[in-house]
Design a protein around this motif. Structure first.
Motif, PDB file in Angstrom:
ATOM      1  N   VAL A   1      -0.211  -8.674  -2.841  1.00  0.00           N
ATOM      2  CA  VAL A   1       0.872  -8.232  -3.742  1.00  0.00           C
ATOM      3  C   VAL A   1       1.966  -7.569  -2.919  1.00  0.00           C
ATOM      4  CG1 VAL A   1       1.432  -6.864  -5.791  1.00  0.00           C
ATOM      5  CG2 VAL A   1      -0.926  -7.626  -5.444  1.00  0.00           C
ATOM      6  N   ASP A   2       3.191  -7.929  -3.182  1.00  0.00           N
ATOM      7  CA  ASP A   2       4.292  -7.232  -2.504  1.00  0.00           C
ATOM      8  C   ASP A   2       5.589  -7.367  -3.305  1.00  0.00           C
ATOM      9  OD1 ASP A   2       4.425  -6.157   0.674  1.00  0.00           O
ATOM     10  OD2 ASP A   2       6.359  -6.423  -0.326  1.00  0.00           O
ATOM     11  N   LEU A   3       6.472  -6.395  -3.079  1.00  0.00           N
ATOM     12  CA  LEU A   3       7.811  -6.453  -3.675  1.00  0.00           C
ATOM     13  C   LEU A   3       8.564  -7.643  -3.088  1.00  0.00           C
ATOM     14  CD1 LEU A   3       8.691  -2.662  -3.214  1.00  0.00           C
ATOM     15  CD2 LEU A   3       8.272  -3.806  -5.408  1.00  0.00           C
TER      16      LEU A   3
ATOM     17  N   ARG B   1       1.103 -13.252  11.439  1.00  0.00           N
ATOM     18  CA  ARG B   1       2.402 -12.990  10.807  1.00  0.00           C
ATOM     19  C   ARG B   1       2.984 -11.632  11.168  1.00  0.00           C
ATOM     20  NH1 ARG B   1       2.426 -15.530   4.755  1.00  0.00           N
ATOM     21  NH2 ARG B   1       1.973 -17.655   5.429  1.00  0.00           N
ATOM     22  N   SER B   2       2.139 -10.712  11.602  1.00  0.00           N
ATOM     23  CA  SER B   2       2.685  -9.410  11.996  1.00  0.00           C
ATOM     24  C   SER B   2       1.757  -8.749  13.004  1.00  0.00           C
ATOM     25  CB  SER B   2       2.833  -8.496  10.768  1.00  0.00           C
ATOM     26  OG  SER B   2       1.561  -8.119  10.296  1.00  0.00           O
ATOM     27  N   ARG B   3       2.320  -7.798  13.743  1.00  0.00           N
ATOM     28  CA  ARG B   3       1.486  -7.048  14.694  1.00  0.00           C
ATOM     29  C   ARG B   3       0.456  -6.211  13.923  1.00  0.00           C
ATOM     30  NH1 ARG B   3       2.086  -2.037  15.630  1.00  0.00           N
ATOM     31  NH2 ARG B   3       1.903  -1.911  17.900  1.00  0.00           N
TER      32      ARG B   3
ATOM     33  N   GLY C   1       5.829  -8.537  -6.804  1.00  0.00           N
ATOM     34  CA  GLY C   1       6.070  -7.522  -7.827  1.00  0.00           C
ATOM     35  C   GLY C   1       5.633  -6.154  -7.327  1.00  0.00           C
ATOM     36  N   ASP C   2       5.803  -5.188  -8.219  1.00  0.00           N
ATOM     37  CA  ASP C   2       5.541  -3.783  -7.891  1.00  0.00           C
ATOM     38  C   ASP C   2       4.134  -3.432  -8.377  1.00  0.00           C
ATOM     39  OD1 ASP C   2       5.394  -1.036  -7.848  1.00  0.00           O
ATOM     40  OD2 ASP C   2       7.403  -0.718  -8.675  1.00  0.00           O
ATOM     41  N   PHE C   3       3.226  -3.139  -7.442  1.00  0.00           N
ATOM     42  CA  PHE C   3       1.841  -2.904  -7.871  1.00  0.00           C
ATOM     43  C   PHE C   3       1.637  -1.575  -8.607  1.00  0.00           C
ATOM     44  CE2 PHE C   3       1.535  -1.551  -3.294  1.00  0.00           C
ATOM     45  CZ  PHE C   3       1.150  -0.229  -3.484  1.00  0.00           C
ATOM     46  N   THR C   4       2.680  -0.766  -8.698  1.00  0.00           N
ATOM     47  CA  THR C   4       2.547   0.467  -9.485  1.00  0.00           C
ATOM     48  C   THR C   4       2.722   0.183 -10.985  1.00  0.00           C
ATOM     49  OG1 THR C   4       4.880   1.093  -9.348  1.00  0.00           O
ATOM     50  CG2 THR C   4       3.478   1.873  -7.570  1.00  0.00           C
TER      51      THR C   4
ATOM     52  N   ALA D   1       1.502  -6.440   0.877  1.00  0.00           N
ATOM     53  CA  ALA D   1       0.931  -7.436   1.793  1.00  0.00           C
ATOM     54  C   ALA D   1       1.937  -8.164   2.681  1.00  0.00           C
ATOM     55  CB  ALA D   1       0.156  -8.467   0.971  1.00  0.00           C
ATOM     56  N   ALA D   2       3.218  -8.143   2.316  1.00  0.00           N
ATOM     57  CA  ALA D   2       4.196  -8.969   3.054  1.00  0.00           C
ATOM     58  C   ALA D   2       4.431  -8.425   4.468  1.00  0.00           C
ATOM     59  CB  ALA D   2       5.525  -8.992   2.296  1.00  0.00           C
ATOM     60  N   PRO D   3       4.623  -9.254   5.462  1.00  0.00           N
ATOM     61  CA  PRO D   3       4.728 -10.721   5.382  1.00  0.00           C
ATOM     62  C   PRO D   3       3.382 -11.443   5.284  1.00  0.00           C
ATOM     63  CG  PRO D   3       5.079  -9.986   7.643  1.00  0.00           C
ATOM     64  CD  PRO D   3       4.936  -8.741   6.811  1.00  0.00           C
ATOM     65  N   GLY D   4       2.264 -10.713   5.419  1.00  0.00           N
ATOM     66  CA  GLY D   4       0.977 -11.380   5.178  1.00  0.00           C
ATOM     67  C   GLY D   4      -0.033 -11.259   6.314  1.00  0.00           C
ATOM     68  N   GLY D   5       0.280 -10.390   7.283  1.00  0.00           N
ATOM     69  CA  GLY D   5      -0.610 -10.246   8.445  1.00  0.00           C
ATOM     70  C   GLY D   5      -2.026  -9.793   8.077  1.00  0.00           C
ATOM     71  N   TRP D   6      -2.141  -8.854   7.139  1.00  0.00           N
ATOM     72  CA  TRP D   6      -3.478  -8.369   6.736  1.00  0.00           C
ATOM     73  C   TRP D   6      -4.186  -9.437   5.903  1.00  0.00           C
ATOM     74  CZ3 TRP D   6      -4.705  -2.598   5.440  1.00  0.00           C
ATOM     75  CH2 TRP D   6      -4.284  -1.777   6.492  1.00  0.00           C
ATOM     76  N   SER D   7      -3.436 -10.085   5.008  1.00  0.00           N
ATOM     77  CA  SER D   7      -4.051 -11.135   4.176  1.00  0.00           C
ATOM     78  C   SER D   7      -4.580 -12.266   5.049  1.00  0.00           C
ATOM     79  CB  SER D   7      -3.028 -11.700   3.190  1.00  0.00           C
ATOM     80  OG  SER D   7      -2.722 -10.753   2.195  1.00  0.00           O
TER      81      SER D   7
ATOM     82  N   SER E   1      -4.745  -1.669   1.765  1.00  0.00           N
ATOM     83  CA  SER E   1      -3.338  -1.381   1.492  1.00  0.00           C
ATOM     84  C   SER E   1      -2.649  -0.780   2.713  1.00  0.00           C
ATOM     85  CB  SER E   1      -3.192  -0.424   0.307  1.00  0.00           C
ATOM     86  OG  SER E   1      -1.820  -0.143   0.136  1.00  0.00           O
ATOM     87  N   ASP E   2      -1.631  -1.480   3.151  1.00  0.00           N
ATOM     88  CA  ASP E   2      -0.804  -1.035   4.275  1.00  0.00           C
ATOM     89  C   ASP E   2       0.586  -0.691   3.731  1.00  0.00           C
ATOM     90  OD1 ASP E   2      -0.257  -0.667   7.011  1.00  0.00           O
ATOM     91  OD2 ASP E   2       0.379  -2.740   7.299  1.00  0.00           O
ATOM     92  N   ALA E   3       0.636  -0.429   2.414  1.00  0.00           N
ATOM     93  CA  ALA E   3       1.941  -0.227   1.758  1.00  0.00           C
ATOM     94  C   ALA E   3       2.622   1.033   2.272  1.00  0.00           C
ATOM     95  CB  ALA E   3       1.746  -0.124   0.246  1.00  0.00           C
ATOM     96  N   SER E   4       3.915   0.919   2.490  1.00  0.00           N
ATOM     97  CA  SER E   4       4.724   2.090   2.845  1.00  0.00           C
ATOM     98  C   SER E   4       5.818   2.195   1.799  1.00  0.00           C
ATOM     99  CB  SER E   4       5.438   1.907   4.176  1.00  0.00           C
ATOM    100  OG  SER E   4       4.644   1.251   5.095  1.00  0.00           O
ATOM    101  N   PRO E   5       6.094   3.405   1.312  1.00  0.00           N
ATOM    102  CA  PRO E   5       7.199   3.530   0.364  1.00  0.00           C
ATOM    103  C   PRO E   5       8.528   3.340   1.094  1.00  0.00           C
ATOM    104  CG  PRO E   5       6.361   5.691   0.962  1.00  0.00           C
ATOM    105  CD  PRO E   5       5.498   4.685   1.677  1.00  0.00           C
TER     106      PRO E   5
END
Ligand SMILES: C[S@@+](CC[C@H](N)C(=O)[O-])C[C@H]1O[C@@H](n2cnc3c(N)ncnc32)[C@H](O)[C@@H]1O
Length: 210
Positions: free
Chosen positions: A74-76, A24-26, A92-95, A52-58, A116-120
């Motif tokens: 989990v993702d916004l 799903r992602s590079r 949703g917002d994991f914070t 997690a979106a679009p889901g490449g790590w999952s 977690s690959d989350a970026s603000p």
């Protein structure tokens, strides 16, 4: 004419590889490379993927845990469902406490790995962006404190800023090994780094005197 990123991605080997191999992602190759190096995820593990979106790590986590494992993403943004029944997506917002409680309920308390690959979302003002990034990193560390099993593993994306060294010092008290790395698939010009905490040591509860 396409945007600069559109033009660049046409020539990006990981983008092409992801298309060809149906990821799903590079970014899938980042977790693959991190996992190969640090042996983070094993068959049967419960993995929580924050941002997690679009889901490449999952997707990679699902391959690693197999049918006996569980992956929570989990993702916004919406994560398109996977055919595997052992994946649960939370939008949703994991914070927020509400989303953290949903995660806890789905995993029944504990997870073996937090990724977690989350970026603000960045506004372009350096000081604000750095604070947002630190807040997000601290939230990920806090969630891992609450849900990781003893000896569990954490991997998260961080952007190097003024609190980077302090954050590593804090992590070294929680994990037997802490490593920082930039996988080959992470773009050289990006200031992102990946921090890996191996072998989580949960805080012992102090016995109450009464
Ligand atoms: C680089 S993308 C993740 C890519 C993903 N690892 C993959 O391989 O497909 C970062 C994600 O973090 C998510 N994110 C950032 N802050 C978040 C928050 N507070 N709660 C949930 N998701 C968040 C963004 O919506 C974005 O989708």
């Amino acid at each position: 004419m396409g945007s600069r990123w559109q033009m660049e991605k046409k020539h990006d080997p990981y983008y092409k590889k992801a298309k060809k191999e149906d990821y799903r992602s590079r970014a899938s190759y980042k977790i693959k490379q991190l996992d190969k190096k640090f042996k983070l995820i094993k068959e049967g593990d419960t993995v929580v993927d924050l941002g997690a979106a679009p889901g490449g790590w999952s997707q990679v986590a699902l391959e690693k845990v197999g049918e006996e494992g569980l992956v929570i993403g989990v993702d916004l943004n919406r994560i398109k469902p996977f055919p595997e029944e052992n994946f649960h997506g939370i939008r949703g917002d994991f914070t927020t406490t509400e989303v953290q409680e949903k995660v806890m309920n789905l995993i029944g308390g504990k997870a073996k790995v937090v990724i977690s690959d989350a970026s603000p979302s960045l506004c372009g003002i350096k000081n604000i962006d750095q604070l947002r990034s630190i807040d997000l990193t601290n939230t990920v560390i806090g969630i891992a404190d609450n849900i990781l099993e003893p000896k569990g593993n954490l991997v998260m994306k961080v952007f190097q800023g003024p609190e980077y060294k302090d954050m590593l010092t804090r992590l070294k008290k929680k994990y037997r090994q802490v490593k920082t790395t930039k996988p080959p698939s992470s773009r050289k010009k990006s200031s992102e780094m990946y921090v890996v905490g191996l072998d989580f040591k949960p805080k012992k509860n102090k016995k109450s005197k009464d």
